[in-house]
Write an enzyme that holds these catalytic residues in place. Structure first.
Site, mmCIF file in Angstrom:
data_model
loop_
_atom_site.group_PDB
_atom_site.id
_atom_site.type_symbol
_atom_site.label_atom_id
_atom_site.label_comp_id
_atom_site.label_asym_id
_atom_site.label_seq_id
_atom_site.Cartn_x
_atom_site.Cartn_y
_atom_site.Cartn_z
ATOM 1 N N HIS A 156 2.370 0.462 -7.764
ATOM 2 C CA HIS A 156 2.251 0.062 -6.351
ATOM 3 C C HIS A 156 1.581 1.129 -5.497
ATOM 4 O O HIS A 156 1.157 0.854 -4.381
ATOM 5 C CB HIS A 156 3.639 -0.257 -5.790
ATOM 6 C CG HIS A 156 4.204 -1.521 -6.347
ATOM 7 N ND1 HIS A 156 4.206 -2.708 -5.669
ATOM 8 C CD2 HIS A 156 4.741 -1.802 -7.560
ATOM 9 C CE1 HIS A 156 4.739 -3.657 -6.420
ATOM 10 N NE2 HIS A 156 5.078 -3.122 -7.578
ATOM 11 N N ASP A 364 -2.566 5.187 0.833
ATOM 12 C CA ASP A 364 -1.585 4.123 0.628
ATOM 13 C C ASP A 364 -2.067 3.210 -0.492
ATOM 14 O O ASP A 364 -3.250 2.869 -0.532
ATOM 15 C CB ASP A 364 -1.447 3.298 1.928
ATOM 16 C CG ASP A 364 -0.024 2.816 2.172
ATOM 17 O OD1 ASP A 364 0.699 2.584 1.192
ATOM 18 O OD2 ASP A 364 0.352 2.675 3.346
HETATM 19 P P1 ADQ Z 1 5.627 0.868 1.151
HETATM 20 O O1 ADQ Z 1 5.179 2.284 1.069
HETATM 21 O O2 ADQ Z 1 7.040 0.666 1.499
HETATM 22 O O3 ADQ Z 1 5.288 0.093 -0.193
HETATM 23 P P2 ADQ Z 1 4.146 -1.236 2.720
HETATM 24 O O4 ADQ Z 1 3.176 -1.824 1.796
HETATM 25 O O5 ADQ Z 1 3.624 -1.124 4.102
HETATM 26 O O6 ADQ Z 1 4.663 0.207 2.292
HETATM 27 O O7 ADQ Z 1 5.408 -2.157 2.738
HETATM 28 C C1 ADQ Z 1 6.388 -1.985 3.683
HETATM 29 C C2 ADQ Z 1 7.219 -3.268 3.775
HETATM 30 O O8 ADQ Z 1 8.429 -2.944 4.415
HETATM 31 C C3 ADQ Z 1 6.550 -4.351 4.589
HETATM 32 O O9 ADQ Z 1 6.830 -5.593 4.027
HETATM 33 C C4 ADQ Z 1 7.201 -4.199 5.957
HETATM 34 O O10 ADQ Z 1 7.339 -5.409 6.650
HETATM 35 C C5 ADQ Z 1 8.558 -3.641 5.612
HETATM 36 N N1 ADQ Z 1 8.951 -2.729 6.690
HETATM 37 C C6 ADQ Z 1 8.398 -1.559 7.020
HETATM 38 N N2 ADQ Z 1 9.012 -1.058 8.104
HETATM 39 C C7 ADQ Z 1 9.960 -1.917 8.443
HETATM 40 C C8 ADQ Z 1 10.929 -1.977 9.486
HETATM 41 N N3 ADQ Z 1 11.038 -1.039 10.420
HETATM 42 N N4 ADQ Z 1 11.760 -3.030 9.519
HETATM 43 C C9 ADQ Z 1 11.659 -3.979 8.594
HETATM 44 N N5 ADQ Z 1 10.761 -4.000 7.618
HETATM 45 C C10 ADQ Z 1 9.938 -2.989 7.539
HETATM 46 C C11 ADQ Z 1 4.724 0.462 -1.469
HETATM 47 C C12 ADQ Z 1 3.363 1.169 -1.423
HETATM 48 C C13 ADQ Z 1 2.365 0.335 -0.636
HETATM 49 C C14 ADQ Z 1 2.279 -1.072 -1.223
HETATM 50 C C15 ADQ Z 1 3.662 -1.676 -1.410
HETATM 51 C C16 ADQ Z 1 3.611 -2.989 -2.168
HETATM 52 O O11 ADQ Z 1 3.482 2.454 -0.859
HETATM 53 O O12 ADQ Z 1 1.083 0.930 -0.637
HETATM 54 O O13 ADQ Z 1 1.535 -1.900 -0.369
HETATM 55 O O14 ADQ Z 1 4.523 -0.796 -2.122
HETATM 56 O O15 ADQ Z 1 2.924 -2.856 -3.364
#
Ligand code: ADQ
Length: 455
Positions: A156, A364
């Site tokens: 990921h 990311d």
């Molecule tokens: P993350 O680093 O966690 O994931 P991201 O892809 O942005 O980053 O996913 C975050 C998820 O958490 C989103 O679905 C978002 O809605 C939720 N989220 C974030 N902040 C939140 C909040 N304050 N309240 C509720 N929900 C919140 C890792 C990798 C990424 C990759 C994903 C999926 O680092 O690059 O995109 O896995 O593969």
């Protein structure tokens, strides 16, 4: 299809709310609900003497099996190797790496124990899908136990370029173990090429045009499978959110000010201090925007036990105080900084109202927030996505305003541009991104990975 077995570090048991921030948990629960199968991983708990007998639960078509970690395993495997070595390494932050041989040994030992427990749960025709950097050596440990199942791996987070990877003592072993999978999936072609470059130049292996790899005496496939979201669901949430109480309260609190929104786990890869800096820069250089725009950053605390994350919190607390101290008026605070997570429908309301989604990670894998922001917009009057060139999502989100997160002046200019963008341009950019999101959903991602694994 045969039974699907998913392995991920943190498994949310059926009754646990998916309230923790993290794209992975949300994506996987959605995947298993449709297929049925087994989800295996860590319970999230540490106990003095963890048993190798997993705790089981079942919900609908999905079985859950979890084991605990000992405090020492949790320290070496999770806090140290996964989150203080592999995470910074894969996000190109060599300066933050805190390498210790005991952590590496602990990482391999936990993978071995997980393989031991899992090997007893597996049936010969199960298809196994392993997730993320915690479990790179898992397939090799299963193969040592004689398992010949199809095993796929999806990373990921970014995969580092060979020169960066070489900084990790034990990198050869890590890549050799990675090659014990039948299919290795990445978020982008760039990540995939980083591995194939390594295979070619460091491991004397061979790479075919179709992603076929011969290395360490094994034959496997590699590919790019950019993860998506449940696009229609987010679009619906966004539409419903429009008239929700939360949306009304947020609108009332903003008055006629525009909202710039950041949503991230509190992580140094997300570029949050740089983003604050850019906003500071914008208010300094463009005084006409003072009192007309509010920046809301939602950043729930994550990995609070790791030193680097604690430092980051201190830094952001100070930056918030600095910006508000300098620019706030008695009726306006430029920055709202919230260390908590919100349910998806509330998040959708915030996305919908925000004139700008500011997504500026330093590095990311994909970044799902960028995609969720786009999906939740009002098609008649969409907001603008500002996106870092270092997020995997940039490959697909061609309609975003693309920025270098290390350049606060450029990000400040992008903010001004986005806040003043004419409706026609906003619509065109949004439509481009939304078409991509409709074509590559989370379902499409899952199916294309599993199809490639079964092929
Ligand atoms: P993350 O680093 O966690 O994931 P991201 O892809 O942005 O980053 O996913 C975050 C998820 O958490 C989103 O679905 C978002 O809605 C939720 N989220 C974030 N902040 C939140 C909040 N304050 N309240 C509720 N929900 C919140 C890792 C990798 C990424 C990759 C994903 C999926 O680092 O690059 O995109 O896995 O593969």
């Amino acid at each position: 299809m045969a039974r699907l077995v998913i392995v991920s570090n943190r498994v949310s048991m059926p009754r646990e709310r998916l309230s923790r921030a993290g794209g992975l948990a949300v994506a996987l629960r959605e995947a298993l609900n449709q297929y049925g199968g087994l989800w295996f991983g860590w319970s999230g708990e540490t106990v003095a003497e963890p048993s190798n007998e997993p705790r089981r639960a079942r919900q609908g078509k999905v079985d859950f099996a979890v084991i605990d970690l000992s405090p020492e395993e949790h320290q070496q495997f999770y806090l140290e190797f996964a989150n203080s070595i592999l995470w910074p390494l894969c996000h190109y932050r060599l300066g933050l790496i805190d390498f210790r041989r005991a952590a590496w040994d602990g990482y391999l030992a936990v993978n071995d124990r997980f393989a031991e427990v899992l090997s007893k749960l597996l049936r010969p025709d199960d298809i196994v899908w392993v997730h993320d950097y915690h479990f790179i050596p898992l397939a090799a440990a299963l193969r040592r136990r004689g398992l010949a199942n199809k095993i796929g791996f999806f990373l990921h987070i970014p995969f580092p370029a060979p020169e960066v990877l070489a900084a990790l003592p034990g990198h050869e072993r890590l890549v050799r173990d990675l090659c014990a999978y039948d299919l290795v999936g990445f978020q982008t072609k760039t990540d995939m090429r980083a591995l194939t470059e390594y295979i070619l130049h460091e491991a004397n292996g061979q790479v075919g045009d179709d992603g076929h790899v011969l290395a360490f005496g094994r034959s496997l496939r590699v590919g790019a499978f950019p993860i998506g979201i449940d696009t229609e669901d987010f679009a619906r949430l966004g539409e419903q959110a429009q008239n929700s109480l939360d949306a009304q309260r947020l609108r009332d609190s903003l008055g006629d000010r525009k909202l710039v929104l950041g949503v991230d786990r509190l992580d140094y890869s997300k570029g949050i201090p740089q983003r604050f800096d850019a906003f500071y820069n914008m208010l300094s250089k463009h005084p006409e925007w003072r009192g007309k725009v509010t920046f809301m950053q939602i950043a729930p605390i994550s990995r609070g036990e790791v030193t680097q994350y604690r430092k980051l919190r201190g830094e952001l607390d100070a930056l918030t105080g600095r910006i508000n101290g300098k620019f706030a008026e008695f009726d306006w605070a430029p920055v709202r900084y919230l260390n908590k997570s919100f349910p998806r429908n509330q998040l959708a309301a915030f996305y919908r109202i925000a004139a700008v989604g500011l997504v500026t990670p330093l590095r990311d894998g994909m970044n799902l927030v960028a995609k969720e922001y786009v999906a939740a917009q009002n098609p008649e009057d969409p907001g603008v996505l500002i996106l870092s060139r270092f997020a995997g999502a940039v490959r697909e989100m061609g309609g975003a305003v693309i920025v270098n997160p290390y350049d606060p002046e450029q990000v400040a200019e992008a903010l001004v541009r986005a806040l003043s963008m004419p409706l026609d341009e906003r619509r065109q950019r949004w439509q481009y991104n939304m078409d991509v999101l409709r074509a590559n959903t989370i379902t499409h991602w899952r199916e294309s990975f599993l199809k490639a694994l079964q092929a």
